[in-house]
Write an enzyme that holds these catalytic residues in place. Sequence first.
Site, short mmCIF file in Angstrom:
data_model
loop_
_atom_site.label_atom_id
_atom_site.label_comp_id
_atom_site.label_asym_id
_atom_site.label_seq_id
_atom_site.Cartn_x
_atom_site.Cartn_y
_atom_site.Cartn_z
N CYS A 1 -7.59 35.93 4.80
CA CYS A 1 -8.42 36.10 6.08
C CYS A 1 -8.02 35.62 7.34
CB CYS A 1 -9.69 35.38 5.82
SG CYS A 1 -10.96 35.14 6.94
N CYS B 1 -8.31 42.23 10.95
CA CYS B 1 -9.31 41.70 10.16
C CYS B 1 -9.11 42.41 8.85
CB CYS B 1 -10.58 41.88 10.76
SG CYS B 1 -11.82 41.33 9.45
#
Length: 270
Positions: free
Chosen positions: A72, A190
Amino acid sequence: MDRAIGVFDSGIGGLSVLKALRAELPHEHFIYVADSGHAPYGERGVAHVRTRSRAIVQYLVSQNVKALVMACNTATAAAIHLLRAEHAGLALIGVEPALKPAALISQTGRIGVMATRSTLASAKFRALLDSQAGQATFVLQPCDGLAHAIEHSAETGEMSKIIAMCARYTSAMGNFGPEKDKSDTLVLGCTHYPFARKHLCALLGPGVTLVDNGAAVALQTRRLLQIRSPTGPEHSPGQISLFTTGPAQTLQVAARRWLGLPGPVGLLSF
Ligand code: DGL
């Protein structure tokens, strides 16, 4: 049994990194945690992301993992330096938007960067951007709501929101294409966004290259753990254990659709 490698994300996005890890390290066992019950991270405060990252790392450490991949960008930017200090000795691998590889391949020297608002605002990202000064022009685009829409689509199959957001955010970055003064490269900053790759490619056309860091993170994990490539029948495929703090179905459907993993999903309630 060999110790597993822990992998976590705010939700299902980290499956894009798990996919690359499995391809690179097919004999390793993995424990994947999706924090879908507390996602999205990208539009919450840094304090929330740090608290959640700490809790998940604690859980994975209690499972005796031999390394931990923070799949992440948002959590890496907010918390990896703290977690490294708190867990000295733990092999902790993070992800960051692939600015360096993008600068190496771009011909026009103009590169779009899609990421969460939190990642783009972080000191870690600013330092990365500064390190690339003079290498290329980076056009930064916070993509509010896109990770959430991707998360939601896993369960519902609903794509129209994702397509509309991809169109809105890419057009906000200006012109894309291989011609001079256009962006010929797009960084997916992302880990959820690779799951919108097909829609982004359709919007931007064949002259634009999309870059993410999944394969590089997998390679870095191999190097850090000094894992060689075993061959032969004695080496069976590694096992993947899936856990979520949100609805089991979201992770189950996404893991089956994107990675072909049929396995059950365990629920975590912290
Ligand atoms: N997948 C995460 C990342 O790479 C963030 C998504 C979210 O906003 O929760 O940044």
